[in-house]
Design a protein around this motif. Structure first.
Motif, PDB file in Angstrom:
ATOM      1  N   SER A  92      22.364   4.084 -17.230  1.00 35.22           N
ATOM      2  CA  SER A  92      23.301   3.708 -16.162  1.00 35.22           C
ATOM      3  C   SER A  92      24.706   4.095 -16.615  1.00 35.22           C
ATOM      4  O   SER A  92      24.946   4.335 -17.813  1.00 35.22           O
ATOM      5  CB  SER A  92      23.250   2.201 -15.869  1.00 35.22           C
ATOM      6  OG  SER A  92      23.804   1.466 -16.944  1.00 35.22           O
ATOM      7  N   GLY A  93      25.627   4.119 -15.663  1.00 35.78           N
ATOM      8  CA  GLY A  93      27.020   4.351 -16.023  1.00 35.78           C
ATOM      9  C   GLY A  93      27.538   3.263 -16.949  1.00 35.78           C
ATOM     10  O   GLY A  93      28.287   3.535 -17.896  1.00 35.78           O
ATOM     11  N   MET A  94      27.121   2.014 -16.717  1.00 37.30           N
ATOM     12  CA  MET A  94      27.600   0.923 -17.566  1.00 37.30           C
ATOM     13  C   MET A  94      27.063   1.051 -18.989  1.00 37.30           C
ATOM     14  O   MET A  94      27.760   0.707 -19.945  1.00 37.30           O
ATOM     15  CB  MET A  94      27.233  -0.440 -16.968  1.00 37.30           C
ATOM     16  CG  MET A  94      28.000  -0.801 -15.701  1.00 37.30           C
ATOM     17  SD  MET A  94      29.745  -0.323 -15.683  1.00 37.30           S
ATOM     18  CE  MET A  94      30.347  -1.119 -17.161  1.00 37.30           C
ATOM     19  N   TYR A 118      36.969   0.236 -12.083  1.00 37.29           N
ATOM     20  CA  TYR A 118      35.661  -0.113 -11.523  1.00 37.29           C
ATOM     21  C   TYR A 118      35.318  -1.530 -12.002  1.00 37.29           C
ATOM     22  O   TYR A 118      35.463  -1.842 -13.195  1.00 37.29           O
ATOM     23  CB  TYR A 118      34.619   0.904 -12.004  1.00 37.29           C
ATOM     24  CG  TYR A 118      33.223   0.548 -11.568  1.00 37.29           C
ATOM     25  CD1 TYR A 118      32.836   0.695 -10.246  1.00 37.29           C
ATOM     26  CD2 TYR A 118      32.303   0.046 -12.472  1.00 37.29           C
ATOM     27  CE1 TYR A 118      31.563   0.359  -9.837  1.00 37.29           C
ATOM     28  CE2 TYR A 118      31.024  -0.293 -12.079  1.00 37.29           C
ATOM     29  CZ  TYR A 118      30.662  -0.143 -10.755  1.00 37.29           C
ATOM     30  OH  TYR A 118      29.403  -0.488 -10.358  1.00 37.29           O
ATOM     31  N   GLU A 161      40.479   6.086 -14.790  1.00 36.64           N
ATOM     32  CA  GLU A 161      39.635   6.493 -13.663  1.00 36.64           C
ATOM     33  C   GLU A 161      40.552   7.169 -12.680  1.00 36.64           C
ATOM     34  O   GLU A 161      41.607   6.628 -12.375  1.00 36.64           O
ATOM     35  CB  GLU A 161      39.088   5.253 -12.946  1.00 36.64           C
ATOM     36  CG  GLU A 161      37.787   4.717 -13.420  1.00 36.64           C
ATOM     37  CD  GLU A 161      37.454   3.450 -12.638  1.00 36.64           C
ATOM     38  OE1 GLU A 161      37.317   2.409 -13.289  1.00 36.64           O
ATOM     39  OE2 GLU A 161      37.352   3.495 -11.400  1.00 36.64           O
ATOM     40  N   ASP A 190      36.799   8.375 -16.615  1.00 35.90           N
ATOM     41  CA  ASP A 190      35.650   8.131 -15.746  1.00 35.90           C
ATOM     42  C   ASP A 190      35.796   9.086 -14.562  1.00 35.90           C
ATOM     43  O   ASP A 190      36.644   8.895 -13.694  1.00 35.90           O
ATOM     44  CB  ASP A 190      35.655   6.666 -15.300  1.00 35.90           C
ATOM     45  CG  ASP A 190      34.470   6.319 -14.396  1.00 35.90           C
ATOM     46  OD1 ASP A 190      33.934   7.236 -13.740  1.00 35.90           O
ATOM     47  OD2 ASP A 190      34.116   5.130 -14.325  1.00 35.90           O
ATOM     48  N   THR A 192      33.621   9.870 -12.248  1.00 32.24           N
ATOM     49  CA  THR A 192      32.563   9.635 -11.259  1.00 32.24           C
ATOM     50  C   THR A 192      32.981  10.036  -9.847  1.00 32.24           C
ATOM     51  O   THR A 192      32.209  10.655  -9.116  1.00 32.24           O
ATOM     52  CB  THR A 192      32.172   8.149 -11.273  1.00 32.24           C
ATOM     53  OG1 THR A 192      31.670   7.816 -12.570  1.00 32.24           O
ATOM     54  CG2 THR A 192      31.123   7.826 -10.234  1.00 32.24           C
ATOM     55  N   SER A 212      29.068   7.794 -13.899  1.00 33.34           N
ATOM     56  CA  SER A 212      27.931   7.134 -13.302  1.00 33.34           C
ATOM     57  C   SER A 212      27.232   8.242 -12.530  1.00 33.34           C
ATOM     58  O   SER A 212      27.676   8.625 -11.440  1.00 33.34           O
ATOM     59  CB  SER A 212      28.380   6.010 -12.373  1.00 33.34           C
ATOM     60  OG  SER A 212      27.259   5.593 -11.604  1.00 33.34           O
ATOM     61  N   THR A 214      24.642   8.009 -11.073  1.00 30.06           N
ATOM     62  CA  THR A 214      24.102   7.343  -9.883  1.00 30.06           C
ATOM     63  C   THR A 214      24.765   7.848  -8.611  1.00 30.06           C
ATOM     64  O   THR A 214      24.148   7.822  -7.541  1.00 30.06           O
ATOM     65  CB  THR A 214      24.399   5.830 -10.000  1.00 30.06           C
ATOM     66  OG1 THR A 214      24.086   5.376 -11.308  1.00 30.06           O
ATOM     67  CG2 THR A 214      23.652   5.033  -8.960  1.00 30.06           C
ATOM     68  N   LYS A 215      26.000   8.299  -8.721  1.00 31.99           N
ATOM     69  CA  LYS A 215      26.815   8.597  -7.549  1.00 31.99           C
ATOM     70  C   LYS A 215      26.681  10.078  -7.186  1.00 31.99           C
ATOM     71  O   LYS A 215      25.604  10.522  -6.843  1.00 31.99           O
ATOM     72  CB  LYS A 215      28.261   8.173  -7.817  1.00 31.99           C
ATOM     73  CG  LYS A 215      28.395   6.771  -8.451  1.00 31.99           C
ATOM     74  CD  LYS A 215      27.888   5.647  -7.589  1.00 31.99           C
ATOM     75  CE  LYS A 215      27.763   4.320  -8.327  1.00 31.99           C
ATOM     76  NZ  LYS A 215      28.907   3.879  -9.092  1.00 31.99           N
ATOM     77  N   GLY A 225      21.943   6.221 -13.276  1.00 35.71           N
ATOM     78  CA  GLY A 225      22.101   6.858 -14.580  1.00 35.71           C
ATOM     79  C   GLY A 225      23.561   6.992 -14.953  1.00 35.71           C
ATOM     80  O   GLY A 225      24.461   6.760 -14.141  1.00 35.71           O
TER      81      GLY A 225
HETATM   82  C1  LIG Z   1      29.164   2.988 -10.180  1.00 32.35           C
HETATM   83  C2  LIG Z   1      30.286   3.246 -11.109  1.00 32.35           C
HETATM   84  C3  LIG Z   1      30.195   2.922 -12.478  1.00 32.35           C
HETATM   85  C4  LIG Z   1      28.990   2.223 -13.059  1.00 32.35           C
HETATM   86  O1  LIG Z   1      27.858   3.008 -13.013  1.00 32.35           O
HETATM   87  P1  LIG Z   1      26.343   2.443 -12.844  1.00 32.35           P
HETATM   88  O2  LIG Z   1      25.545   3.681 -12.813  1.00 32.35           O
HETATM   89  O3  LIG Z   1      26.298   1.641 -11.578  1.00 32.35           O
HETATM   90  O4  LIG Z   1      26.083   1.587 -14.047  1.00 32.35           O
HETATM   91  C5  LIG Z   1      31.273   3.245 -13.285  1.00 32.35           C
HETATM   92  N1  LIG Z   1      32.391   3.819 -12.797  1.00 32.35           N
HETATM   93  C6  LIG Z   1      32.520   4.130 -11.492  1.00 32.35           C
HETATM   94  C7  LIG Z   1      33.782   4.765 -11.009  1.00 32.35           C
HETATM   95  C8  LIG Z   1      31.477   3.849 -10.608  1.00 32.35           C
HETATM   96  O5  LIG Z   1      31.618   4.145  -9.301  1.00 32.35           O
END
Ligand SMILES: *Cc1c(COP(=O)(O)O)cnc(C)c1O
Length: 395
Positions: A92-94, A118, A161, A190, A192, A212, A214-215, A225
């Protein structure tokens, strides 16, 4: 000893010369030498046969917490896209943020984070790492002087960020990297929201890029992820060691889905940006809309920095609705194509009310957001449909 990734083919050896779209499709992903499979297989295996004790085969794979070939392909691709030497994938991103901060900081060290970080990053620093003696200051990082003034002798990390969530403020990456390096600290970006297609923090002096995935990188709202990318071999070794020692290893199915998503990143980011521009145009001057937040707008305070460091301005748009919180809640309840939900960066458009959803946990803190704020993640549907959906919801 683990060898860093697979032997790269001739083309991918010169990967930095190739265009972004080519790297997204080929970096780390040459056809399987045995079968010719064009797509990197999902190596669903926890362990690897050894030719005699310690006799690891090509790539040096030993155990999949440490490394897995599907994950390696994703890592090489992400590094190539960010213009970095090393990529590391996380579940995950975290998990990526946790490894980065614990590798970079020891008890007594200090971290500067954005005042509009975030929420999960803020929670990690403020509620978890503080019990291990890591201090932090939350600062408006779009103000370079405020960032400089927040540096202490024990500052080890400036965490940036840009653009931020949900107010889309912009930090000047090159200026922050200067401040970090004058003070023997590291700059983490970051990336993302922007993705490497729109913004390349390592080229602007950042030491580490976090995602992240995930996005936008995964891009289809079907996998969680994270990733870290760096060109510093000592940092790579520390991240790699901590990931293996503490166990934040993503599985091969997730790595494969993310890699599949990444192939179309450039096409998607252009369409996300096209649609966001259409939506911004429709919201500006609308009688029910108070303010539109988008880094591409010339009156946005971060526009100059954004124009300097971003190729385009991305798919995230926020706006405030006249009539207060209830009016904003009504808008998010009425859209039909924009799906009411958290997260962002997928092909489908999402709408949310940050005050009651993603940012509920920061109510009453300095991260609080306006209660009439609506956040949009503009997907890649037909732009006209998206505009009509929003106009209908605004009434
Ligand atoms: C979603 C997000 C995260 C965390 O990522 P996860 O994959 O949800 O753990 C970190 N930074 C930003 C900017 C995000 O949008």
């Amino acid at each position: 000893m683990l060898v860093l990734g697979r032997t790269l083919g001739v083309m991918v050896d010169n990967v930095s010369r190739l265009g972004f779209e080519t790297r997204a499709i080929h970096a780390g992903q040459e056809p399987d030498p045995r079968t010719g499979a064009v797509i990197v297989p999902i190596y669903a295996t926890s362990t690897y046969a050894q030719d005699g004790v310690g006799g690891l085969r090509e790539g040096g794979y030993e155990y999949s917490r440490t490394a897995n070939p599907t994950r390696t392909a994703l890592e090489e691709c992400l590094a190539a896209l960010e213009g970095g030497t090393y990529g590391l994938a996380f579940p995950s991103g975290m998990a990526a943020a946790d490894v980065a901060l614990r590798a970079l900081c020891r008890p007594g060290d200090h971290v500067i984070i954005p005042h509009d970080a975030y929420g999960g990053t803020f929670r990690l620093v403020d509620k978890v790492l503080k019990h291990w003696g890591i201090e932090h200051t939350a600062v408006n990082l779009s103000d370079v002087d405020a960032a400089r003034a927040a540096v202490r002798p024990n500052t080890k990390v400036i965490w940036c960020e840009t653009p931020t969530n949900p107010l889309l403020s912009v930090a000047d990456i090159a200026a922050l990297s200067g401040i970090a390096h004058e003070n023997d600290a590291r700059l983490v970006v970051d990336n993302t929201f922007a993705t490497p297609y729109l913004q390349l923090p390592l080229s602007l002096g950042a030491d580490i890029v976090l995602h992240s995935t995930t996005k936008y990188l995964g891009g289809h709202s079907d996998v969680v992820g994270g990733a870290l990318i760096t060109s510093d071999s000592a940092l790579r070794e520390e991240f790699f060691f901590l990931r293996n020692a503490a166990g934040a290893a993503p599985g091969p199915f997730d790595a494969w889905l993310t890699l599949r998503g990444v192939k179309t990143l450039a096409l998607r980011m252009n369409k996300h940006s096209d649609n966001a521009e259409r939506v911004v145009e429709a919201l500006l001057g609308h009688p029910k809309v108070d303010h539109v937040y988008y880094p591409g707008l010339p009156d946005n305070p971060g526009h100059e920095a954004a124009a300097k460091q971003m190729r385009r301005f991305g798919g995230m748009v926020s706006f405030t609705v006249k009539g207060g919180e209830q009016a904003a809640l009504d808008v998010v309840a009425r859209t039909e194509i924009f799906i009411l939900g958290e997260s962002l960066g997928g092909v489908e458009s999402l709408i949310e009310h940050p005050g009651r959803m993603t940012h509920l946990s920061v109510a009453g803190s300095m991260l609080q957001v306006p209660d009439n704020l609506v956040r949009l993640s503009c997907g890649i549907e037909d732009g006209t449909d998206l505009v009509q959906d929003l106009l209908a919801a605004l009434g």
